[in-house]
Design a protein around this motif. Sequence first.
Motif, PDB file in Angstrom:
ATOM      1  N   ARG A 105     -25.901   9.010  45.595  1.00  0.00           N
ATOM      2  CA  ARG A 105     -26.690   9.080  46.828  1.00  0.00           C
ATOM      3  C   ARG A 105     -25.975   9.835  47.942  1.00  0.00           C
ATOM      4  NH1 ARG A 105     -27.154   2.828  45.985  1.00  0.00           N
ATOM      5  NH2 ARG A 105     -24.986   3.395  45.838  1.00  0.00           N
ATOM      6  N   VAL A 106     -24.672  10.146  47.731  1.00  0.00           N
ATOM      7  CA  VAL A 106     -23.871  10.747  48.798  1.00  0.00           C
ATOM      8  C   VAL A 106     -23.209  12.030  48.301  1.00  0.00           C
ATOM      9  CG1 VAL A 106     -21.950  10.402  50.394  1.00  0.00           C
ATOM     10  CG2 VAL A 106     -23.390   8.455  49.743  1.00  0.00           C
ATOM     11  N   TRP A 107     -23.586  13.174  48.882  1.00  0.00           N
ATOM     12  CA  TRP A 107     -22.965  14.448  48.544  1.00  0.00           C
ATOM     13  C   TRP A 107     -21.751  14.640  49.450  1.00  0.00           C
ATOM     14  CZ3 TRP A 107     -24.135  17.509  44.499  1.00  0.00           C
ATOM     15  CH2 TRP A 107     -25.332  17.234  43.824  1.00  0.00           C
ATOM     16  N   LYS A 108     -20.596  14.883  48.826  1.00  0.00           N
ATOM     17  CA  LYS A 108     -19.346  15.082  49.564  1.00  0.00           C
ATOM     18  C   LYS A 108     -18.756  16.432  49.205  1.00  0.00           C
ATOM     19  CE  LYS A 108     -17.805  10.270  49.720  1.00  0.00           C
ATOM     20  NZ  LYS A 108     -16.711   9.377  49.319  1.00  0.00           N
ATOM     21  N   ASN A 109     -17.861  16.909  50.072  1.00  0.00           N
ATOM     22  CA  ASN A 109     -17.115  18.112  49.730  1.00  0.00           C
ATOM     23  C   ASN A 109     -15.752  17.711  49.185  1.00  0.00           C
ATOM     24  OD1 ASN A 109     -15.299  17.730  51.971  1.00  0.00           O
ATOM     25  ND2 ASN A 109     -16.767  18.737  53.310  1.00  0.00           N
ATOM     26  N   VAL A 110     -14.982  18.676  48.727  1.00  0.00           N
ATOM     27  CA  VAL A 110     -13.683  18.383  48.121  1.00  0.00           C
ATOM     28  C   VAL A 110     -12.670  17.860  49.137  1.00  0.00           C
ATOM     29  CG1 VAL A 110     -13.927  19.889  46.109  1.00  0.00           C
ATOM     30  CG2 VAL A 110     -13.017  20.817  48.258  1.00  0.00           C
ATOM     31  N   ASP A 111     -13.015  17.904  50.429  1.00  0.00           N
ATOM     32  CA  ASP A 111     -12.175  17.305  51.466  1.00  0.00           C
ATOM     33  C   ASP A 111     -12.496  15.827  51.642  1.00  0.00           C
ATOM     34  OD1 ASP A 111     -11.027  19.816  52.066  1.00  0.00           O
ATOM     35  OD2 ASP A 111     -12.703  20.303  53.380  1.00  0.00           O
ATOM     36  N   GLY A 112     -13.478  15.312  50.892  1.00  0.00           N
ATOM     37  CA  GLY A 112     -13.871  13.915  50.983  1.00  0.00           C
ATOM     38  C   GLY A 112     -14.873  13.615  52.086  1.00  0.00           C
ATOM     39  N   GLU A 113     -15.411  14.654  52.727  1.00  0.00           N
ATOM     40  CA  GLU A 113     -16.364  14.479  53.819  1.00  0.00           C
ATOM     41  C   GLU A 113     -17.796  14.493  53.294  1.00  0.00           C
ATOM     42  OE1 GLU A 113     -13.989  17.139  57.134  1.00  0.00           O
ATOM     43  OE2 GLU A 113     -15.114  18.151  55.545  1.00  0.00           O
ATOM     44  N   LYS A 114     -18.654  13.665  53.881  1.00  0.00           N
ATOM     45  CA  LYS A 114     -20.081  13.705  53.557  1.00  0.00           C
ATOM     46  C   LYS A 114     -20.641  14.995  54.142  1.00  0.00           C
ATOM     47  CE  LYS A 114     -20.537   8.723  53.795  1.00  0.00           C
ATOM     48  NZ  LYS A 114     -21.167   7.590  54.508  1.00  0.00           N
ATOM     49  N   ILE A 115     -21.316  15.780  53.306  1.00  0.00           N
ATOM     50  CA  ILE A 115     -21.754  17.090  53.797  1.00  0.00           C
ATOM     51  C   ILE A 115     -22.831  16.995  54.860  1.00  0.00           C
ATOM     52  CG2 ILE A 115     -21.043  18.254  51.677  1.00  0.00           C
ATOM     53  CD1 ILE A 115     -24.102  18.695  51.156  1.00  0.00           C
ATOM     54  N   ASP A 116     -23.574  15.895  54.894  1.00  0.00           N
ATOM     55  CA  ASP A 116     -24.576  15.781  55.954  1.00  0.00           C
ATOM     56  C   ASP A 116     -23.942  15.498  57.309  1.00  0.00           C
ATOM     57  OD1 ASP A 116     -23.902  13.149  55.408  1.00  0.00           O
ATOM     58  OD2 ASP A 116     -25.973  12.442  55.274  1.00  0.00           O
ATOM     59  N   GLU A 117     -22.616  15.338  57.346  1.00  0.00           N
ATOM     60  CA  GLU A 117     -21.893  15.130  58.604  1.00  0.00           C
ATOM     61  C   GLU A 117     -20.992  16.314  58.965  1.00  0.00           C
ATOM     62  OE1 GLU A 117     -19.790  11.460  58.029  1.00  0.00           O
ATOM     63  OE2 GLU A 117     -21.648  10.289  57.881  1.00  0.00           O
ATOM     64  N   THR A 118     -20.975  17.363  58.141  1.00  0.00           N
ATOM     65  CA  THR A 118     -20.049  18.483  58.383  1.00  0.00           C
ATOM     66  C   THR A 118     -20.715  19.700  59.012  1.00  0.00           C
ATOM     67  OG1 THR A 118     -20.359  19.388  56.162  1.00  0.00           O
ATOM     68  CG2 THR A 118     -18.532  17.831  56.466  1.00  0.00           C
ATOM     69  N   GLY A 119     -22.008  19.683  59.177  1.00  0.00           N
ATOM     70  CA  GLY A 119     -22.667  20.800  59.838  1.00  0.00           C
ATOM     71  C   GLY A 119     -23.568  21.621  58.945  1.00  0.00           C
ATOM     72  N   PHE A 120     -23.309  21.733  57.641  1.00  0.00           N
ATOM     73  CA  PHE A 120     -24.190  22.489  56.757  1.00  0.00           C
ATOM     74  C   PHE A 120     -24.508  21.658  55.525  1.00  0.00           C
ATOM     75  CE2 PHE A 120     -25.457  25.226  53.326  1.00  0.00           C
ATOM     76  CZ  PHE A 120     -26.474  25.942  53.944  1.00  0.00           C
ATOM     77  N   HIS A 121     -25.799  21.404  55.307  1.00  0.00           N
ATOM     78  CA  HIS A 121     -26.228  20.629  54.147  1.00  0.00           C
ATOM     79  C   HIS A 121     -27.682  20.938  53.767  1.00  0.00           C
ATOM     80  CE1 HIS A 121     -27.046  18.218  57.765  1.00  0.00           C
ATOM     81  NE2 HIS A 121     -28.124  17.841  57.128  1.00  0.00           N
ATOM     82  N   LYS A 122     -28.046  22.198  53.874  1.00  0.00           N
ATOM     83  CA  LYS A 122     -29.428  22.606  53.569  1.00  0.00           C
ATOM     84  C   LYS A 122     -29.573  22.887  52.066  1.00  0.00           C
ATOM     85  CE  LYS A 122     -33.104  25.536  55.279  1.00  0.00           C
ATOM     86  NZ  LYS A 122     -34.087  24.501  55.444  1.00  0.00           N
ATOM     87  N   TRP A 123     -30.494  22.177  51.434  1.00  0.00           N
ATOM     88  CA  TRP A 123     -30.717  22.280  49.996  1.00  0.00           C
ATOM     89  C   TRP A 123     -31.978  23.094  49.678  1.00  0.00           C
ATOM     90  CZ3 TRP A 123     -27.271  20.427  46.516  1.00  0.00           C
ATOM     91  CH2 TRP A 123     -26.317  19.536  46.981  1.00  0.00           C
ATOM     92  N   SER A 124     -31.954  23.750  48.525  1.00  0.00           N
ATOM     93  CA  SER A 124     -33.159  24.386  47.998  1.00  0.00           C
ATOM     94  C   SER A 124     -34.153  23.289  47.634  1.00  0.00           C
ATOM     95  CB  SER A 124     -32.830  25.196  46.745  1.00  0.00           C
ATOM     96  OG  SER A 124     -32.001  26.274  47.073  1.00  0.00           O
ATOM     97  N   ARG A 125     -35.425  23.626  47.652  1.00  0.00           N
ATOM     98  CA  ARG A 125     -36.460  22.644  47.334  1.00  0.00           C
ATOM     99  C   ARG A 125     -36.188  21.968  45.993  1.00  0.00           C
ATOM    100  NH1 ARG A 125     -42.592  24.319  47.529  1.00  0.00           N
ATOM    101  NH2 ARG A 125     -42.889  22.763  49.121  1.00  0.00           N
ATOM    102  N   GLY A 126     -36.246  20.629  45.990  1.00  0.00           N
ATOM    103  CA  GLY A 126     -36.052  19.856  44.765  1.00  0.00           C
ATOM    104  C   GLY A 126     -34.597  19.659  44.374  1.00  0.00           C
ATOM    105  N   ASN A 127     -33.666  20.135  45.163  1.00  0.00           N
ATOM    106  CA  ASN A 127     -32.245  19.999  44.863  1.00  0.00           C
ATOM    107  C   ASN A 127     -31.606  19.002  45.825  1.00  0.00           C
ATOM    108  OD1 ASN A 127     -30.981  22.548  43.040  1.00  0.00           O
ATOM    109  ND2 ASN A 127     -33.045  22.805  43.820  1.00  0.00           N
ATOM    110  N   GLY A 128     -30.486  18.421  45.399  1.00  0.00           N
ATOM    111  CA  GLY A 128     -29.714  17.540  46.260  1.00  0.00           C
ATOM    112  C   GLY A 128     -30.301  16.160  46.452  1.00  0.00           C
ATOM    113  N   GLU A 129     -31.266  15.806  45.635  1.00  0.00           N
ATOM    114  CA  GLU A 129     -31.923  14.518  45.808  1.00  0.00           C
ATOM    115  C   GLU A 129     -31.187  13.375  45.127  1.00  0.00           C
ATOM    116  OE1 GLU A 129     -35.961  15.339  44.671  1.00  0.00           O
ATOM    117  OE2 GLU A 129     -36.241  16.673  46.381  1.00  0.00           O
ATOM    118  N   GLY A 130     -30.294  13.669  44.167  1.00  0.00           N
ATOM    119  CA  GLY A 130     -29.469  12.654  43.526  1.00  0.00           C
ATOM    120  C   GLY A 130     -30.246  11.455  43.027  1.00  0.00           C
ATOM    121  N   PHE A 131     -30.866  11.554  41.877  1.00  0.00           N
ATOM    122  CA  PHE A 131     -31.721  10.488  41.370  1.00  0.00           C
ATOM    123  C   PHE A 131     -30.970   9.322  40.743  1.00  0.00           C
ATOM    124  CE2 PHE A 131     -34.446  14.289  41.277  1.00  0.00           C
ATOM    125  CZ  PHE A 131     -35.419  13.854  42.150  1.00  0.00           C
ATOM    126  N   SER A 132     -29.805   9.581  40.128  1.00  0.00           N
ATOM    127  CA  SER A 132     -29.068   8.496  39.473  1.00  0.00           C
ATOM    128  C   SER A 132     -27.645   8.946  39.153  1.00  0.00           C
ATOM    129  CB  SER A 132     -29.769   8.077  38.177  1.00  0.00           C
ATOM    130  OG  SER A 132     -29.537   9.031  37.156  1.00  0.00           O
TER     131      SER A 132
END
Length: 169
Positions: A105-132
């Motif tokens: 449910r949480v996309w992070k970068n290799v620095d351990g930061e949640k990408i939705d808190e780093t300034g750029f986290h725009k996904w292509s349609r249907g991507n980044g939804e993390g189903f399981s």
Amino acid sequence: MAGLHTVAALALVVALTGGVRCDAPDGYLVDRASGIGYKLVYQAQSWPVARDRCEEEGAKLAVPKTLDEFLFLQKLVRGMSYSAVSGSEYKLIVWLGIHNLDDYRVWKNVDGEKIDETGFHKWSRGNGEGFSNAPEEPHCAGVDAVNWLRDFWCHRRQPYICQIKVNTT
């Protein structure tokens, strides 16, 4: 042979960005605005191996934290010679340092930061939804030549981009 294609891609980006003088390791092209050097690696690897290879040379898998950084990476991908990619069946996705391996449910970068808190986290349609957390789900992210972030299967061998902070003048 891939080295020649890398030089051609770098020359294209230098022309697009106006070039820069810097203390960057060989093969790295510097984004003057951010002071970050990027190297496109044509020898495809799985995401964990690509991460480790970047770290072995004192770099990390590229992490776009702004729209401008993402667009610079996308220019690199647009300028690459897809026929020079070796070891990959699907040459269009280039690994970035983004994953949800710890928690789907949480996309992070290799620095351990949640990408939705780093300034750029725009996904292509249907991507980044993390189903399981299931291994058949995509848990790593990359960039292609025209779309926003793309999720993809970490075990797939893809080209990748390393980044390193450099001193520019």
